[in-house]
Enzyme design. Structure first.
Site, PDB file in Angstrom:
ATOM      1  N   GLU A 192       2.383   4.826  -4.262  1.00 17.33           N
ATOM      2  CA  GLU A 192       2.373   5.717  -5.450  1.00 17.33           C
ATOM      3  C   GLU A 192       3.698   6.459  -5.584  1.00 17.33           C
ATOM      4  OE1 GLU A 192      -0.015   5.537  -3.084  1.00 17.33           O
ATOM      5  OE2 GLU A 192      -1.315   4.256  -4.285  1.00 17.33           O
ATOM      6  N   ASP A 243       0.838  -1.208   0.000  1.00 15.09           N
ATOM      7  CA  ASP A 243       0.000   0.000   0.000  1.00 15.09           C
ATOM      8  C   ASP A 243       0.871   1.255   0.000  1.00 15.09           C
ATOM      9  OD1 ASP A 243      -2.360   1.431   0.040  1.00 15.09           O
ATOM     10  OD2 ASP A 243      -2.726   1.166   2.175  1.00 15.09           O
ATOM     11  N   ASP A 293      -8.751   3.032  -2.687  1.00 14.38           N
ATOM     12  CA  ASP A 293      -9.613   3.462  -1.587  1.00 14.38           C
ATOM     13  C   ASP A 293     -10.882   4.103  -2.134  1.00 14.38           C
ATOM     14  OD1 ASP A 293      -7.518   2.560  -0.120  1.00 14.38           O
ATOM     15  OD2 ASP A 293      -6.812   4.525   0.508  1.00 14.38           O
TER      16      ASP A 293
END
Lengths: 717, 717
Positions: free
Chosen positions: B319, B316, B428
Site C-alpha cells: 500500500e 504484499d 486480509d
C-alpha cells in the site's frame, strides 16, 4: 454432588460449595439422582460435552453474538466492556448461562448457576459437540424438561423469579446521546421534539451532566438548574434519565468517596487496601456490590437524583470496565523507555504496542481485587458476573425506597437474576446493518433469560449512522419494550429529525405508531410478569420445518404478530416466510391496510415510510391513537386489528402504570372477542373493568379476505 | 480544462497537470466540450455532486465494503493495510475510481484518473446526493455513455487495456497459510493432499520461507532444499508461490539493500535521504516503483525465485503498509515517559494509548516520503495509489523476462491499470460469514475495474474458521478464478481436511467440482481478454425490477449460470430469486441432477455436500472430469449441461495454457450446439479445432423438464 428436585420437570445438581447467586428461588427437595452427563476436571475447571445431531439446535445464552440458533460459534459468559462487536467476539456485556438444546423430538434446558467464566463451544471446534467449560468447581447445574422450549422457558422463569416491570412511561420513546453537554443542549432536543411534534417520554443523560465524572454529582457549570429543568420537563411528561457508573472517583472531599472509605464499601487489593483502577474520572475505587451493606449504602445515594425529580437511571461501566491500572500502565511505560532509539524487531514492537493497545479490561485486573463472601475471599474473576447484577439490585433497592413507585432502570452488564431488578440495553453497539439484525436475534434469548424490558441503542452507538439505517432500525425498535435512540460523542448526530425532511416525516410516523402500539406492548409485558415465557419467539419454537428453523430475521411477538423488518441496505422490500396464512398489515394512523397472504415465501415491498407486520390467524391486536407522551394517551377508545377466520379473543392487560399494584394482581382486563358467524356476519364484543375504556373499533379481515369494520360499546365487568 | 474525445461514447476532461498514471490508453482527440458537472474548489480539493433519484443505483469502486449497489455509504480510494474489515471502514487495499450511476433509463460511467485520495459519499450524508471529493486539482475525468452498464464497462475496458491472463494452472486449487514455517510443513500439506486425493495446483508461501523477512532470500535453516522441493513438486503439477513484500530490509551486506542504495532506488525523505520505516523486517527502505529504472531493477530480483523453479508470486504490504516510523515511535515513548506515576486524566490516557494503538499506517508517514516524477517532487500521499500497481508492474516485467511464459501474479494493493499486470486477492479478510457474502458482492466491481483473476482468502485470513464456514465458502470460491484457502498464523488450521471426515469429504468434492468447471471458467477468462466486460454480473445489470435490483447475494457467471450460495450460518438452504425460468443444477461428478424452476422466489435446500447453481434458458455449460492437477486434465471428452428450450450455443475457448499466444488470438475454439426440434427430438453438434477433444456428452433439459442425454463425436474445424 447432591441433587435436589425443584419441580416435576427440574432437577438441580450441586457440585462443591457454590457462591450463593440468589438466582434460583423456591424449595429444594433432596433426591437421589445422578447427573446424566459425564463431567471432566482439568486444571481446576469442569467441562462436559453434549452430543449434537445434525438437526439439533441450541437457543439462549442471553445477549450474545451469533444467530438465534447458537450453533457454530464459541461463547463466553464473562461480562466484558468491548464496544467492537464484530464476528470474532465471544462475549459482550452480559453473562447468561441458560440455554435449551432441541432436536425435532425433545428439548432440554440447562442452567449453570455459577458467577465466574463459562465457555460454550457450540459445534464450533467439533461439528457434533457442544462443549461446556466451567472455570471453577463450585456450581449448580439445573436440568429442565418439558414438552416444548416455551414450556421449559416458563418453568425456568418460575424458578428464577418475576421480572422487573418498568412504569408505563418506560415504553415511550427516549432520546439519548453521549454529548448533550449542557442544559441548553438537552432543552434544544426537548424543544425540537415538541416543535416537530414527535412523541417523547424522556431524555437520557450520559456522563456529560456530572461534575468530573463523579457519580451523584450535577455539574454546576453545565447543568446549573438541573432540578428545575427535570421537574418542569416531567410536568410535560418528559423525564430525564441520568447515567451512574460503577467506579467512584478518588477525591478528598467528595462525599461518596469519603463515605465509601469510612464505611469500608470498596473492593480490596491483595494487601487489603481499596483497589485502584482508572476509568472515566481517572482513578477510582469500586463499591463491593456483593455486600448487602454496600448495596444499601450505594442505593441510598440515588436519593440525590430522586430528590431532583429523577425517576429513571441507567447503570453503566459495571462489568466493571477498567481502562487501566497502575501496574499495567507502568509496564507499558517501562517497555516504551526500553524501546527508545532502538531498532525494534517486529516482535518487540508488537509487544510494546500491545501493552497499550490491550491495556483495557485485562483479565489480570480482575484477579487483583477481591470480594469477601462469608468467610471466603474470592477474586473478582471468580464472581465476576455478579457485579453488574448486584449494582442494579442496589440501585433498585434505593430507587424503590426513595420513590415509592416504579422507576426505569437499565444496566449494561447483566446476568440472570438481575432480571428481577432491572432491564438492560444491549450495550455499545455500532451503526452497522449487521447490528440491526443482531438486535432482532438477541430478543428471544433475552426473554429466555427473564429479561423483557430490553432494547438496543437504536441507530447504533458507535460509528456514523445513515438516515436509512436509523429509519430501518426504528421499524424494528418500535416493537421493543425499551426504545432508545442513543449515540456516541463524535459520531453523526442521530435524532430522528437530523436526516432531512423526508426521513424526519418517516421517523415521526414510526414513533407515533410506537405510541399506538403501547397498549398492546404494555399488555404483553404485564402478561409475561404473570406467566413467564416468551414475548419475542423465534419461528422455530412454534413451527416445524427447515424454513421456520432458519428464519433468523423474522420473529413472533406475543401470540398475535410476526415481525419481518428490512435489515439490508438499499432494500425496498424483502422475502418473508409465512409458516401459515397470515394477514399483512400496513400499519397507519388512519386506514391501515390488510392483505391476506397464503403460507409460503412472499416478496413484500417495505418502504422507509411503512410500518409492516403480520397478524396471525384468529388473533386480535389492540392499539390506540398516537399521543405526544404516554401520560397523554387516550384509552377511552380502543382500536383493534384482527385476522378472524373462525373466532379470536385477546385479553388486554393494563394498570395504573406506576404503582406496584400489579404485583398483587391489580390489573385492568379487557376481553376483546370476534367471531365469524356461519351466517356470514362478524360478531364482536368487548368487556372490561378498565375505568377509561368506552368504545372499541374493530377492523377485521376474515378468511376470505373480506374486511369488517365494527364498533361496540364496552360492557362493564 | 481541456476536453478530448476517446471514442464516440467517451470524453475525457483534463484539469491542471495530472501525473501520468498509464491507465488510459488510446488516442485523444481534442474537442470543445464542457464538463456537464459543476466543480467546486476548497482547500486545494475539487468536489462535485451528482443528484440521486430514489431509484438510482451506483456500481463499481472496486474491492470495497458495502453492497453491490454502493449507495448509503462513504468510500475512500486510498490503498490501506487494515485487516479489520468491519462496517465502519471506508477503504480497503484497493483504490478503484471507476463507477457507474444508473437509473431505470440511463447509465453513465465515471473514471477519475487520479493517483491520490478520492472520497465518495454515496447518499450517506444526503440521501439524494453522490458527493465526490478529489484530494487535489490535477486529474482527468472520463465520462462514459452507453445503452447499458455492460456496454459502458466494455468501453471502459477498451480504454484501460487488456487484462492480465494467468497460466491455466492458476485456475487450480491453492493451499496457503502464514505459518508453514519449514520445508517439512509444506511437504506435509502436499503429502496430505495427495493422500486424501484432493486436487491441488500449488502452495503459497508466506513470510516464513524468507531469511529474516528479507525479500529474495530463502531461509537456509528452515528451507534448506527450497529449489529441489520446488522443482520436484512442480513435476507433479504442484507449484510453490512465494510472497514478496514492498519494504527492503536495511542491512549491510544484504545485496538487495546494497544495490538499492547504490542504484538510488529508494524513496526519499524531505532531506533527500532514503526514508526509513518499520515493517516485518524491522527498519526498511521502500523501492521507488514509480521510476522505470527501479521497476526494472526490482523486477530483475525475481530471477532469484524463477531460478529456483518459481512461476508465481504474490506481492504484499504494497500500500505500502508501515508499522511505525521513528518519529512517531519516539512521540509515543515521550508521552509514556510523561505519564509515569502520574494520575492521568482520561483524555491524557487516551492520547497516550492512541499513540501506540494508531501507530500503524498513519497518514503523516505518507507525507514524509517523496517520489520524483519528471521535475516534480510529490509526497507519497499525492500518488499513493500507484505504489502497489507499479510494484506489480515491476514484478510482471521481471517474471515475463525471466520465465518466458505466463506466470501467476497477485497483489494486495491495487488500482486500475494494475489489471494489465496481475490479479489480486481481496486482502486480509476474516473468518466471518459477512466476509463470505462480501466476497460475492466484490466480484462484479472487480470485473468492472478490469480485474478477472481475483478471489478472497477462502475460509478467511484472520480469526478462527468453523468447518461449516470453510465449506460454505468453498461452495462460492470454486467459481472464482483465483481459488486460494489462506489463513493467518495463530488461527485455527484451515486446510480442507482439517475439520473431520464428513467435511473433508464435502470439501474434497467441492474442489474436484472446481476442476470439473475449469474448462468453462478458463474459457470465460479468455473471452474477457478478447472482449472486456463482465464475468460476474449482478442480476440488476440484466433484469428489471426491485427483486433483481436488490439481489445482493446472487450473481450471474458468464452468460450461462446464476450462483446463489448459502452465506448464512446454520442454514440448510436459502431463498433464491429467479428473474426468469432456470434449471437448478445439483452438480456432481456423475449424474448431476437438473430441475426446471419457474421464475419467482424459491426455497432451495443446499447441504454442505451440495454444489448447486442455475442454468439460464438456452445456455450450455461445458465441463470435464476432475483431475488431481490442472496439467492432468483430460480434455478428450467434454461434458455439457444445458437448458435448451429452443436452441443454445456455447463457444468454448482454450489454449496451450502457458504461452502468450492468446494475445495473438492463438485460441482453440469449440462450438457446442443444441436445438430442440419441432418434431420433439434434440439435435446436438460439436465442432472444434482443439487438438485433444474427441467426444462431447450432452445432458440437456428442455422446456418441458425432459432430460436428453446425447453423445457426439467432435467435427474438426
Amino acid at each position: 454432588m447432591e441433587a435436589f428436585k425443584m419441580t416435576d420437570n427440574v432437577i438441580g445438581f450441586r457440585f462443591g460449595n457454590p457462591v450463593e447467586t440468589g438466582v434460583i428461588q423456591g424449595e429444594k427437595t433432596q433426591v437421589e439422582v445422578n447427573l446424566p452427563i459425564e463431567l471432566r476436571e482439568e486444571g481446576g475447571r469442569i467441562s462436559f460435552t453434549l452430543k449434537l445431531t445434525e438437526n439439533d439446535r441450541v437457543y439462549g445464552l442471553g445477549p450474545n453474538l451469533g444467530g438465534i440458533n447458537k450453533r457454530g460459534r464459541i461463547y463466553e459468559s464473562y461480562c466484558t466492556d468491548d464496544p467492537l462487536h464484530h464476528e470474532d467476539k465471544t462475549t459482550l456485556y452480559g453473562a447468561h448461562n441458560f440455554f435449551v438444546l432441541e432436536d425435532d423430538d425433545v428439548a432440554t434446558g440447562f442452567f449453570i448457576d455459577f458467577p465466574g467464566r463459562v465457555k460454550y463451544d457450540v459445534g464450533f471446534t467439533t461439528l457434533e459437540e457442544l462443549q461446556v467449560e466451567i472455570h471453577g468447581q463450585d456450581f449448580d447445574i439445573y436440568l429442565l424438561e418439558g414438552a416444548s422450549i416455551k414450556e421449559i422457558v416458563a418453568s425456568f422463569h418460575k424458578l428464577a423469579g418475576k421480572p422487573y416491570m418498568p412504569p408505563k412511561w418506560g415504553l415511550g420513546y427516549f432520546q439519548s446521546r453521549w454529548g448533550y453537554q449542557t442544559e441548553e443542549d438537552v432543552k434544544k432536543v426537548y424543544e425540537t421534539f415538541k416543535e416537530e411534534e414527535i412523541p417523547l417520554d424522556g431524555i437520557y443523560l450520559d456522563l456529560d451532566y456530572m461534575e468530573d465524572f463523579k457519580d451523584f454529582t450535577l455539574s454546576e457549570e453545565r447543568f446549573p438548574n438541573f432540578k428545575d429543568m427535570a421537574l418542569k420537563m416531567k410536568e410535560e411528561g418528559v423525564r430525564l434519565i441520568p447515567i451512574i457508573d460503577a467506579g467512584v472517583k478518588i477525591e478528598e472531599g467528595y462525599p461518596v468517596y469519603e463515605e465509601g472509605i469510612k464505611g469500608d464499601h470498596f473492593v480490596k487489593d491483595k494487601d487489603g487496601k481499596p483497589y485502584v483502577a482508572a476509568v472515566w474520572p481517572g482513578k477510582v475505587h469500586f463499591p463491593d456490590f456483593l455486600k448487602e451493606e454496600t448495596q444499601r449504602w450505594f442505593g441510598d445515594q440515588y436519593k440525590i437524583l430522586t430528590d431532583a425529580g429523577i425517576e429513571g437511571v441507567w447503570n453503566d461501566m459495571n462489568e466493571p470496565a477498567i481502562f487501566y491500572d497502575e501496574t499495567s500502565l507502568q509496564e507499558g511505560v517501562e517497555a516504551a523507555i526500553l524501546a527508545q532509539g532502538g531498532n525494534l524487531n517486529v516482535n518487540a514492537f508488537f509487544s510494546l504496542r500491545d501493552k497499550f493497545m490491550n491495556i483495557g479490561n485485562k483479565l489480570e485486573y480482575y484477579r487483583r481485587f477481591f470480594h469477601e463472601i462469608g468467610d471466603r475471599r474470592l477474586t473478582n474473576e471468580e464472581v465476576h458476573n455478579l457485579y453488574g447484577y448486584m449494582m442494579t439490585k442496589s440501585a433498585s433497592l434505593g430507587l424503590k425506597k426513595h420513590l415509592g413507585k416504579r422507576h426505569v432502570l437499565i444496566s449494561r452488564a447483566s446476568s440472570i437474576g438481575m432480571h428481577r431488578y432491572g432491564g438492560l440495553w444491549t450495550g455499545d453497539n455500532s451503526s452497522w446493518w449487521s447490528h440491526l439484525s443482531l438486535n432482532l436475534r438477541m430478543l428471544p434469548s433475552l426473554n429466555m433469560s427473564g429479561f423483557y424490558y430490553v432494547g438496543a441503542d437504536t441507530g447504533g452507538f458507535g460509528g456514523h449512522v445513515s438516515g436509512e439505517l436509523l429509519t430501518r432500525w426504528l421499524q424494528l425498535s418500535v416493537f421493543t419494550p425499551l426504545l432508545r435512540n442513543h449515540s456516541a460523542i463524535g459520531t453523526r448526530v442521530q435524532e430522528p429529525y437530523a436526516f432531512g425532511d423526508v426521513l424526519t416525516r418517516a421517523n415521526k410516523k414510526h414513533i407515533e405508531r410506537r405510541y399506538m402500539l403501547i397498549p398492546y406492548l404494555y399488555s404483553e409485558m404485564l402478561k409475561t410478569y404473570e406467566t413467564g415465557g416468551m414475548m419475542f419467539t423465534p419461528l422455530a419454537f412454534e413451527f416445524f420445518g427447515e424454513e421456520a428453523q432458519q428464519a433468523e430475521d423474522q420473529m413472533l411477538l406475543g401470540e398475535e404478530l410476526m415481525l419481518a423488518p428490512v435489515v439490508s441496505q438499499n432494500a425496498k422490500g424483502r422475502y418473508v416466510y409465512l409458516p401459515e396464512d397470515m394477514v399483512l398489515v400496513d400499519f397507519k394512523k388512519y386506514d391501515s391496510s390488510l392483505t391476506l397472504l397464503k403460507d409460503g415465501v412472499h416478496y413484500v415491498s417495505y418502504s422507509l415510510e411503512d410500518l409492516k407486520f403480520f397478524l396471525r390467524r384468529n388473533r386480535l391486536m389492540p392499539y390506540t391513537m398516537p399521543s405526544q407522551t404516554v401520560k397523554d394517551q387516550d384509552l377511552s377508545i380502543l382500536k383493534v386489528l384482527g385476522y378472524v377466520d373462525t373466532e379470536a379473543v385477546y385479553v388486554l392487560y393494563d394498570d395504573d402504570g406506576e404503582s406496584f399494584g400489579y404485583e398483587q394482581g391489580k390489573i385492568y382486563k379487557t376481553t376483546l372477542y370476534a367471531r365469524k358467524l356461519e351466517t356470514g356476519g362478524m360478531k364482536v364484543e368487548a368487556k372490561s373493568n378498565h375505568p377509561d375504556l368506552q368504545t372499541v373499533n374493530f377492523t377485521l379481515m376474515d378468511g376470505t379476505g373480506e374486511i369488517w369494520n365494527e364498533e361496540v360499546k364496552v360492557q362493564r365487568g
